[in-house]
Design a protein around this motif. Structure first.
Motif, PDB file in Angstrom:
ATOM      1  N   ASP A 532     -19.093 -18.645  13.496  1.00  0.00           N
ATOM      2  CA  ASP A 532     -19.559 -17.373  13.791  1.00  0.00           C
ATOM      3  C   ASP A 532     -18.597 -16.250  13.141  1.00  0.00           C
ATOM      4  O   ASP A 532     -18.703 -14.870  13.173  1.00  0.00           O
ATOM      5  CB  ASP A 532     -19.150 -17.163  15.401  1.00  0.00           C
ATOM      6  N   PHE A 533     -17.495 -17.062  12.324  1.00  0.00           N
ATOM      7  CA  PHE A 533     -16.767 -15.615  11.579  1.00  0.00           C
ATOM      8  C   PHE A 533     -16.142 -16.419  10.509  1.00  0.00           C
ATOM      9  O   PHE A 533     -15.683 -17.636  10.512  1.00  0.00           O
ATOM     10  CB  PHE A 533     -15.811 -15.158  12.438  1.00  0.00           C
ATOM     11  N   TYR A 534     -15.875 -15.382   9.371  1.00  0.00           N
ATOM     12  CA  TYR A 534     -14.881 -15.930   8.326  1.00  0.00           C
ATOM     13  C   TYR A 534     -13.723 -14.931   8.096  1.00  0.00           C
ATOM     14  O   TYR A 534     -14.001 -13.668   8.074  1.00  0.00           O
ATOM     15  CB  TYR A 534     -16.059 -15.925   6.888  1.00  0.00           C
ATOM     16  N   ASN A 535     -12.592 -15.538   7.783  1.00  0.00           N
ATOM     17  CA  ASN A 535     -11.730 -14.581   7.245  1.00  0.00           C
ATOM     18  C   ASN A 535     -11.527 -14.665   5.527  1.00  0.00           C
ATOM     19  O   ASN A 535     -11.271 -15.506   5.080  1.00  0.00           O
ATOM     20  CB  ASN A 535     -10.195 -14.949   7.873  1.00  0.00           C
ATOM     21  N   VAL A 536     -11.828 -13.474   4.929  1.00  0.00           N
ATOM     22  CA  VAL A 536     -11.939 -13.189   3.739  1.00  0.00           C
ATOM     23  C   VAL A 536     -10.817 -12.628   3.132  1.00  0.00           C
ATOM     24  O   VAL A 536     -10.504 -11.149   3.646  1.00  0.00           O
ATOM     25  CB  VAL A 536     -13.171 -12.749   3.190  1.00  0.00           C
ATOM     26  N   LYS A 537     -10.038 -13.055   2.118  1.00  0.00           N
ATOM     27  CA  LYS A 537      -8.687 -12.266   1.536  1.00  0.00           C
ATOM     28  C   LYS A 537      -9.491 -11.629   0.471  1.00  0.00           C
ATOM     29  O   LYS A 537      -9.934 -12.268  -0.520  1.00  0.00           O
ATOM     30  CB  LYS A 537      -7.787 -13.113   1.291  1.00  0.00           C
ATOM     31  N   VAL A 538      -9.086 -10.091   0.478  1.00  0.00           N
ATOM     32  CA  VAL A 538      -9.609  -9.426  -0.950  1.00  0.00           C
ATOM     33  C   VAL A 538      -8.169  -9.029  -1.644  1.00  0.00           C
ATOM     34  O   VAL A 538      -7.498  -8.451  -0.790  1.00  0.00           O
ATOM     35  CB  VAL A 538     -10.398  -8.207  -0.645  1.00  0.00           C
ATOM     36  N   ILE A 539      -8.177  -8.975  -2.821  1.00  0.00           N
ATOM     37  CA  ILE A 539      -7.046  -8.576  -3.823  1.00  0.00           C
ATOM     38  C   ILE A 539      -7.475  -7.550  -4.531  1.00  0.00           C
ATOM     39  O   ILE A 539      -8.603  -7.329  -4.998  1.00  0.00           O
ATOM     40  CB  ILE A 539      -6.771  -9.671  -4.751  1.00  0.00           C
ATOM     41  N   ALA A 540      -6.709  -6.285  -4.346  1.00  0.00           N
ATOM     42  CA  ALA A 540      -7.113  -4.911  -5.338  1.00  0.00           C
ATOM     43  C   ALA A 540      -5.916  -4.982  -6.173  1.00  0.00           C
ATOM     44  O   ALA A 540      -4.773  -5.104  -5.931  1.00  0.00           O
ATOM     45  CB  ALA A 540      -6.965  -3.639  -4.390  1.00  0.00           C
ATOM     46  N   SER A 541      -6.288  -4.671  -7.518  1.00  0.00           N
ATOM     47  CA  SER A 541      -5.543  -4.610  -8.597  1.00  0.00           C
ATOM     48  C   SER A 541      -5.809  -3.157  -9.443  1.00  0.00           C
ATOM     49  O   SER A 541      -6.845  -2.931  -9.445  1.00  0.00           O
ATOM     50  CB  SER A 541      -5.681  -5.713  -9.551  1.00  0.00           C
ATOM     51  N   ASP A 542      -4.511  -2.711  -9.763  1.00  0.00           N
ATOM     52  CA  ASP A 542      -4.916  -1.568 -10.622  1.00  0.00           C
ATOM     53  C   ASP A 542      -4.852  -1.910 -12.166  1.00  0.00           C
ATOM     54  O   ASP A 542      -4.836  -3.160 -12.469  1.00  0.00           O
ATOM     55  CB  ASP A 542      -3.760  -0.610 -10.386  1.00  0.00           C
ATOM     56  N   ASN A 543      -4.703  -1.064 -12.958  1.00  0.00           N
ATOM     57  CA  ASN A 543      -5.455  -1.200 -14.186  1.00  0.00           C
ATOM     58  C   ASN A 543      -4.138  -1.376 -15.416  1.00  0.00           C
ATOM     59  O   ASN A 543      -4.350  -0.797 -16.748  1.00  0.00           O
ATOM     60  CB  ASN A 543      -6.348  -0.336 -14.857  1.00  0.00           C
ATOM     61  N   SER A 544      -2.850  -1.230 -15.151  1.00  0.00           N
ATOM     62  CA  SER A 544      -1.876  -1.426 -16.123  1.00  0.00           C
ATOM     63  C   SER A 544      -0.805  -2.439 -15.515  1.00  0.00           C
ATOM     64  O   SER A 544      -0.473  -2.517 -14.402  1.00  0.00           O
ATOM     65  CB  SER A 544      -1.247   0.121 -16.380  1.00  0.00           C
ATOM     66  N   PRO A 545       0.138  -2.666 -16.629  1.00  0.00           N
ATOM     67  CA  PRO A 545       1.484  -3.801 -15.926  1.00  0.00           C
ATOM     68  C   PRO A 545       2.155  -2.683 -15.031  1.00  0.00           C
ATOM     69  O   PRO A 545       2.480  -1.783 -15.268  1.00  0.00           O
ATOM     70  CB  PRO A 545       2.045  -4.105 -17.316  1.00  0.00           C
ATOM     71  N   SER A 546       2.705  -3.553 -14.039  1.00  0.00           N
ATOM     72  CA  SER A 546       3.621  -2.683 -13.196  1.00  0.00           C
ATOM     73  C   SER A 546       4.964  -2.412 -13.568  1.00  0.00           C
ATOM     74  O   SER A 546       5.518  -3.252 -14.410  1.00  0.00           O
ATOM     75  CB  SER A 546       3.514  -3.749 -11.833  1.00  0.00           C
ATOM     76  N   SER A 547       5.404  -1.489 -13.129  1.00  0.00           N
ATOM     77  CA  SER A 547       6.742  -1.216 -13.579  1.00  0.00           C
ATOM     78  C   SER A 547       7.739  -1.449 -12.256  1.00  0.00           C
ATOM     79  O   SER A 547       8.869  -1.378 -12.234  1.00  0.00           O
ATOM     80  CB  SER A 547       6.999   0.346 -13.439  1.00  0.00           C
ATOM     81  N   LEU A 548       7.085  -2.341 -11.217  1.00  0.00           N
ATOM     82  CA  LEU A 548       7.693  -2.662 -10.023  1.00  0.00           C
ATOM     83  C   LEU A 548       8.241  -4.011 -10.339  1.00  0.00           C
ATOM     84  O   LEU A 548       9.440  -4.478 -10.047  1.00  0.00           O
ATOM     85  CB  LEU A 548       7.109  -2.314  -8.901  1.00  0.00           C
TER      86      LEU A 548
END
Length: 1560
Positions: A532-548
């Motif tokens: 009756d349910f699913y836990n779905v993980k979504v990844i959001a990425s930006d568009n340049s190498p990280s400075s962090l």
């Protein structure tokens, strides 16, 4: 056979097996459960062969209705669709055929991007055993409307979400329109509600209308620093009202537009510059920089003309900076100004200059963190010979862009300065800085250089998701169905770093996500019953190498979303039972009575089952709750009409239904009362008793059909008063118990008796009928006179006929007239001589003189004509009318007036009295003031002689003199003098409030206030005056201190009298009533009157005024009333008791014992230490075992709660007594309550007047030295006693009152600690079944409350041997729980120490005689005293007692009253009271003093002195009157008395026996 006939008869059609159906749709799971796959295939093939011809014929005939009907009835239509190609378009529902699947369109021309296109391939829903298809006729829309509601449950969608790009200008007010969003639902009749999705802790900045989708602001935005609100992300959710509810979300950005709302700000607070005197025109003088939070700009000042001022002088310029605005814009121009001073210097003085300045901007990445390496280096020369020094300064601007937050710092080394980073950079906050460096030489001339620093954006923000965290997907939806949209944002400032893409981290076999839009769609078909349910993980990425992170990867944010699989209505509900039976429903069941409840179960968790009654509900007798299945009675039932109901119940979930049967059997009840066979009446003779049945009554029960059977009826007489007259047995035999009277005043010609018949042997229903008994008259009444009386016969009239006699008889006429009259043979000779009767006329035989006798009572015997004859004597009242035939003479009278609070209005107080034998001659008299001068305070009526006291007449004695003139036919005109003495006494409100009261029996108000005329002595007194003198003796006070101020006549020949008495304050009413009640018989003998009640109480007789609770209130009025009686008149205060049928706690409106009201707080007081009650009551009192204390009584209430704390010192004693103080034969009430301690067990005795109940609390034995709380609850039907608030059965003692009475009716004072009443003698006279003990209580009583009223225990009305406040040593020890033996040991030790100390002192005195040296002997000032107290016992007087002794000082026990009265001795003014008190205390400590205790009584006088006293200051018999603390409240005139007598003396040694004292 025609095609039409074939079509109508055919129930089969040709079905074309759908191709590739297994590819697109799972087989129906409920069919898979029922059929094996081989059976299914065989059955399908047979079905195809069977219906081929019929289907072709149906289509040839052109009938679509038959085709539609066959689909609805076919249980396997889910696997087949008609193989038709030519399908017409209907105006209501357009359909088309594609790939052999029938689909429905909602609109004729759907848009390509319509949300409904996403659902066009969904399978048909099923209803019952058939699938629902959409036919070509409009009838299907009506037939399957409910089915549509459940089938058409698809998600709403924001189809224009990507185009939402709203903006709002900053500083706009709240409720500013932003945008209107709109979602579309492919289902019909769906209501969409909009809401904002945000964190629970986030303050909402927008509001959305749930119906229209209009978004407005709830916040005023500011785009500029310090908030930097440049954009806001908003997430909107659209939810439909389907079952289950589905939703969609849309997230968009709201841009905050800049407006010109900030004035320019100069970067310096002031500008002071220098200019060389030889500077040429058009040369640059200085540069001025101004910044705007909205925008920035700089200005340059040029030299316009040659300098015309000398060195040292100044030019002053005002510079105005403003923002240019668009003329078409509504924005206002923002501006500011500053003053610039330019100093002229010598041409030889040059300003410094920068060497190789930096002209190009410096670029820094926002993650630059090198604080030690300079960003820029500048060098300057001073241009001053021999003085190369320069001073650098980095200007701190007014905005962050101009370094207001010290983002950059500088460091000077010689003529070189470096600029470095001072704080972190953030591109998203500030993108560019303008730094101004100043160099200053020794001439104080400056040079400026501006450096531009630009911040470069880096990828230092991780994408974050919005608040949406779950989505919903219906089960059995096709792959590609949209699930939800996720949104994430990156707060980096440039598109090179903030474009977000999405990917799934798991569950990729079930879902896919659009990397650009975040739309998640299904890859398969889901079954809720499996998962009756699913836990779905979504990844959001930006568009340049990280400075962090130095990994070359972009920044990533992730979040888990819950995708729930929603249920579809694909299961049929089913009842738990096929048949429900309710065996016995009484026919008299009330409307809405719950009969039974049916329940149907549905495997679909979202199904909403609706219950209805389909049939069998005759007369709408029942109703069913649609949601719960609860069946209740809807109409009155009748067993005689219908004995059983069979209801068919339907359970419907919107698509499927199920049925059950409910059988309800009606039970017969006794709902018909007995019926009498006839109306009964009988005629008998009056005044006779018969020993047989005078009548037989018969009734039957309608519920028993057989009238010959036993009816099981019991008969009775209804009214209690009639049960004394007649009786009836169970056979209906009516007999007389006593004779019935036919004649008035107590008889009736016809008696109406009420007879009751009760079925079920007296346990069922009752009917009442009238039994009429008519009485035959017998001559049993004698006649009597009915003449109007009195009869007037004028004096001096000649003998003659006086009146015709008239009589009546209660018997009938045959036993009445004619009547015979005659003077009774027993009449006096005087009557027989002066009067005679002839037939029915009375004659006067002589001439009468009123002055000899005013009236006659003539006995006349009257006989009737009945058999036997009846005769009786009646009295004829004859008054001799007055003629004014006697001359008047001088007269004197007295009028006593009580003026309540001095507020009496104009009041008639009495008439002018003259001595005149005639008393009907008022019309012949005239009255006038003597000497013609009226009095200022009184008014005279010249016609009636009535004297009126005018308003505001002061207290005092007034002599009024009048002249009365008389003239009549018999006497000549003459005049005499008359004087009236009017005594006016002002009565304060306290006297009325604290008054006692007596109700006398058989006396009139005129007789009470007047002096009899035949009284010979000059000092003869009226009954009122005699009462006043008797009360003064009882209260041991002066007659002038007693006021009898109210005398009111009642209708029942009783007289209510109210009185007050006082010493210094007025005595409490409990004291007055208590003393009078104890001495009632003595007062009755002295007055010759009978007292019906002491302390008038209208609630004393149970249920006489009220059926339940009853309480008294004293009504007071300043309107007086007058009682006139010739030589004396009385004007009293209108004060009487009013009764109210309520029981309310007494409301205290004042603070006691020196407390002060709190300002602004009702019913609150600030109290002196020691007074802990809510109104500063002293809430404790101690007793020694031989004392008592009187307090105010209680009112009879339905629920009376008495609560108190006790700390006993012995295990025996009377704690509380509430009952009569004496035996009154006129009103012998026996109610009482007593609370005793018997062998340590609390024992409660309560008598409501009809028998005593005794409750012995054997569960807890009270220990000596410990404190316990007792609660007593008196109710109509129960009496309860609780110890220490314990509600367990072992702590509660219960009992029931005896007899019919329900209230404790007592008007005597409440007594604590004991009683002065001889309870044994009183109990014998009142026939008590139990008599309380007279043994007093030894211990402390605290916190007595009765019905929430707190008693001031420290100030009883009457007391003997008490300790106010329980302050003495034993009481204190008790309160701390110290054992008694320990206390005795301490007392013994202290006494031993005192004996040793006294022995040492005596020995030292005899040896040294030190006490006679250097002493200021003052005995010469007192030795010649002749005053009372100073020399009352000269033979025993010893001057040594006044000698001041240098002895130790001991602080005696003092109660809180005394402690409050004590003051700082340094601030006191010496007075005689304090002087004598000090001497007395020293005398008490001298060992050689002559042992006469009375010497110690110098501080007070009165009954404490055994030799008596001539003073009236304190002459009553109780110890409480020796407390004179109240004098301090009487104002300045009483201050001296307060100082002298304010401190209560200690007379413990003289008044308390040694074995009972509590001294240590």
């Amino acid at each position: 056979m025609s095609p039409q006939h074939f079509q109508s008869q055919s129930e089969t059609q040709i079905y074309h097996l759908q191709q590739y159906r297994q590819t697109y749709q799972r087989p129906r799971k409920h069919l898979c459960r029922k059929l094996h796959k081989y059976h299914t295939i065989a059955f399908a093939l047979a079905l195809v062969n069977l219906h081929t011809v019929a289907l072709v014929s149906a289509y040839i005939g052109g009938s679509d209705a038959a085709l539609a009907k066959s689909h609805r009835d076919d249980p396997f239509s889910a696997f087949y669709t008609p193989a038709a190609t030519n399908v017409s378009i209907d105006a209501h529902n357009s359909t088309y055929v594609s790939n052999n699947l029938i689909r429905q369109r909602r609109s004729p021309n759907p848009a390509p991007d319509s949300v409904s296109s996403l659902y066009s391939a969904l399978p048909a829903a099923r209803t019952g055993n058939s699938a629902i298809y959409f036919s070509r006729s409009s009838s299907s829309a009506v037939t399957h409307e409910n089915a549509k509601q459940y089938r058409d449950n698809r998600k709403p969608a924001f189809k224009k979400c990507a185009s939402y790009k709203p903006s709002v200008r900053e500083e706009e007010p709240e409720n500013t329109f932003v945008i209107m969003v709109q979602a579309e639902d492919p289902d019909s009749d769906q209501e969409i509600k909009y809401s904002l999705v945000q964190s629970a802790t986030e303050r909402s900045k927008f509001h959305i209308d749930p119906k229209s989708g209009v978004i407005v602001t709830t916040h005023r935005f500011d785009r500029d620093e310090p908030t930097y609100e440049k954009m806001v992300y908003v997430t909107v959710q659209a939810t439909d009202n389907g079952n289950p509810q589905l939703d969609d979300v849309c997230t968009f950005k709201v841009v905050i537009e800049d407006v010109n709302d900030n004035a320019p700000v100069f970067n310096k607070a002031r500008y002071d510059e220098s200019i060389s005197e030889d500077k040429q025109p058009d040369a640059i003088v200085m540069r001025i920089s101004a910044s705007d939070l909205d925008d920035g700009n700089n200005s340059i000042i040029y030299l316009n003309r040659p300098i015309d001022k000398r060195p040292g002088q100044y030019y002053t310029i005002t510079v105005n900076a403003y923002n240019p605005t668009n003329p078409m814009s509504l924005e206002s121009k923002q501006e500011s100004q500053i003053e610039v001073r330019i100093r002229v210097v010598e041409s030889s003085k040059k300003p410094p200059s920068f060497v190789d300045p930096i002209e190009d901007p410096i670029y820094l990445k926002e993650d630059y963190r090198n604080y030690s390496t300079p960003i820029a280096t500048l060098r300057a020369v001073s241009n001053v010979p021999d003085k190369p020094e320069v001073i650098f300064e980095l200007v701190t601007g007014r905005t962050e862009q101009t370094n207001s937050k010290k983002t950059f710092v500088f460091n000077q080394t010689g003529t070189t300065v470096t600029i470095g980073l001072g704080k972190i950079l953030d591109y998203e906050s500030v993108t560019e800085y303008t730094l101004t460096m100043i160099a200053r030489n020794t001439y104080d001339l400056v040079a400026e250089h501006v450096i531009k620093i630009k911040v470069v954006d880096v990828n230092d923000n991780i994408p974050y998701f919005t608040e949406v965290n779950k989505g919903t997907l219906l089960e059995n939806e096709l792959p590609g169905t949209p699930v939800m949209q996720v949104r994430a944002f990156d707060m980096d400032g440039t598109e090179a770093n903030n474009i977000v893409s999405f990917e799934l981290a798991d569950n990729r076999e079930y879902f896919k996500i659009d990397p650009h839009t975040g739309n998640i769609t299904a890859l398969t078909t889901f079954d809720r019953e499996e998962r009756d349910f699913y836990n779905v993980k979504v990844i959001a990425s930006d568009n340049s190498p990280s400075s962090l992170y130095n990994n070359g990867e972009p920044n990533r944010g992730q979040q888990v979303f819950r995708i729930e699989i929603a249920d579809k209505n694909d299961h049929k509900p089913h009842f738990q039972l096929a048949e429900y039976v309710h065996d016995s429903l009484p026919e008299d069941a009330n409307i809405n009575f719950i009969v039974t409840e049916v329940e149907a179960v549905d495997e679909d968790n979202t199904a909403q089952i609706v219950y209805t009654i389909e049939s069998g509900n005759v007369g709408n007798a029942f109703k069913i709750e649609k949601k719960t299945g609860q069946i209740t009675v809807n109409q009155r039932l009748d067993y005689e009409n219908i004995t059983e109901y069979v209801l068919k119940i339907r359970a419907f979930d919107g698509i499927y239904d199920d049925y059950a049967t409910v059988t309800i059997k009606i039970a017969n009840v006794n709902d018909n009362p007995p019926e009498f066979k006839e109306k009964y009446s009988i005629t008998i003779k009056e005044e006779m008793v018969y020993d047989y049945c005078i009548l037989n009554v018969e009734a039957y029960d309608p519920d028993i059909k057989d009238r010959t059977a036993d009816q099981h009826i019991k008969y009775s007489v209804v009214k209690e008063e009639q049960k004394k007259m007649i009786s009836i047995d169970n056979d209906g035999c009516v007999k007389l118990i006593q004779p019935l009277d036919r004649d008035p005043p107590d008889g009736h010609k016809s008696w109406q008796m009420l007879i009751a018949a009760v079925d079920e042997d007296g346990q069922g229903l009752k009917s009442v009928t009238h039994l009429t008994i008519d009485l035959e008259d017998i001559n049993d009444n004698a006649p009597f006179l009915v003449n109007k009386m009195p009869v007037i016969w004028q004096e001096n009239r000649n003998p003659g006929q006086v009146v015709q006699l008239q009589a009546d008889d209660y018997d009938e006429k045959q036993n009445g007239p004619p009547y015979t009259y005659g003077i009774d043979s027993e009449a006096s000779a005087d009557i027989k001589t002066k009067f005679s009767i002839d037939n029915d006329y009375l004659f006067a035989n002589v001439q009468f003189d009123r002055e000899e006798q005013k009236e006659y009572f003539i006995p006349i015997r009257i006989s009737d004509s009945g058999k036997p004859k009846q005769s009786k004597v009646s009295i004829l009242h004859l008054i001799i009318g007055d003629d004014n035939d006697n001359a008047m003479s001088e007269g004197s009278s007295r009028i006593f007036v009580y003026n309540y609070k001095g507020e009496a209005p104009d009041t008639d107080v009495g008439r002018v009295f003259v001595d005149d034998p005639d008393d009907w001659d008022l019309d012949d008299k005239e009255f006038r003031w003597k000497n013609g001068f009226p009095h200022d305070n009184f008014r005279l009526n010249p016609s009636t002689g009535m004297i009126t006291m005018l308003e505001r007449t002061q207290e005092g004695e007034y002599l009024l003199e009048f002249v009365v003139t008389e003239e009549s036919t018999f006497i000549p005109r003459h005049s005499v003098d008359a004087d009236v003495t009017v005594i006016v006494r002002e009565l304060p409100e306290e006297a009325v409030d604290k008054s006692g009261s007596i109700r006398f029996y058989n006396v009139t108000k005129e007789n009470f206030i007047s002096v009899p005329r035949d009284a010979q002595a000059d000092d003869s007194l009226s009954l009122k005056d005699r009462l006043q003198y008797s009360l003064a003796k009882l209260f041991n006070t002066s007659v002038t201190n007693v006021d009898v101020f109210t005398v009111l006549q009642n209708a029942n020949n009783t007289l209510d009298v109210r009185y007050s008495a006082h010493g210094s304050p007025y005595y409490a009413p409990e004291k007055l009533n208590g003393i009078v009640a104890q001495n009632q018989q003595k007062l009755e003998r002295e007055l010759g009157l009978q007292m019906l009640m002491v302390n008038i109480d209208e609630c004393l007789i149970e249920k006489y005024k009220c059926e339940s609770s009853c309480m008294n209130t004293l009504h007071k009025s300043n309107i007086p009333y007058m009682i006139y009686s010739n030589t004396s008149s009385f004007v009293g205060v209108t004060a009487f008791i009013e009764w109210h049928c309520v029981c309310e706690a007494r409301i205290s409106t004042y603070c006691l014992n020196g407390g002060t009201p709190r300002i602004g707080e009702n019913d609150m007081c600030d109290c002196i230490d020691g007074f802990t009650g809510p109104h500063c009551e002293l809430v404790s009192v101690g007793f020694y075992g031989n004392g008592y204390a009187f307090y105010e009584p209680i009112s009879p209430c339905e629920n009376t709660k008495i609560s108190l704390e006790i700390a006993p010192q012995t295990d025996q004693g009377l704690i509380m007594y509430l009952g009569p103080l004496n035996y009154n034969p006129l009103l012998p009430l026996t109610d009482f309550l007593s609370l005793e301690l018997v062998k340590g067990y609390p024992t409660l005795t309560v008598d409501y007047g009809t028998g005593a109940i005794r409750i012995e609390h054997r569960h807890v034995q009270l220990q000596v030295g410990k404190s316990y709380q007792l609660d007593i609850i008196l109710q109509k039907t129960s009496v309860e006693m609780v110890v220490d608030n314990c509600r367990l059965s072992t702590c509660i003692s219960l009992g029931a009152p005896q007899g019919p009475n329900e209230f404790l009716n007592v008007n005597a004072p409440l007594q604590l600690g004991g009683t002065p009443v001889d309870l044994l003698q009183l109990g014998q006279k009142l026939n008590w079944t139990y008599t309380p003990s007279r043994q007093g209580f030894f211990g402390c009583i605290r916190n007595l409350t009765i019905n929430n009223h707190t008693y001031n225990l420290g100030a009883p009305a009457i007391s003997r041997n008490i300790d106010s406040g329980c302050q003495r040593a034993v009481a204190v020890a008790v309160s701390f729980g110290i054992d008694r033996n320990f206390i005795i040991a301490i007392v013994a030790c202290i006494l031993l120490l005192l004996i040793i100390l006294l022995a040492v002192v005596v020995q030292k005195k005899q040896k040294n005689g030190w006490h006679e040296k250097d002493i200021d002997d003052i005995r010469e000032t007192i030795i010649n005293y002749e005053d009372e107290g100073g020399g009352e016992r000269d033979t025993d007087y010893d001057l040594n007692v006044l000698r001041t002794q240098p002895f130790y000082e001991e602080k005696l026990y003092k109660d809180p009253h005394t402690l409050q009265a004590m003051k700082d001795p340094n601030n006191e003014i010496p007075d005689i009271g304090g002087f004598l008190g000090d001497k007395k205390e020293n005398c008490d400590r001298e060992a050689g003093t002559y042992p006469v205790d009375d010497v110690r009584n110098y501080a007070y006088e009165g009954d404490g002195n055994s030799d008596g006293s001539l003073s009236s200051l304190a002459s009553c018999t109780d110890d409480g009157d020796l407390n004179f603390d109240y004098l301090s409240n009487f104002g300045p005139r009483f201050r001296k008395l307060a100082d002298m007598y304010g401190e209560e003396p200690s007379d413990t040694d003289s008044n308390v026996d040694d074995d009972q004292g509590w001294r240590i």
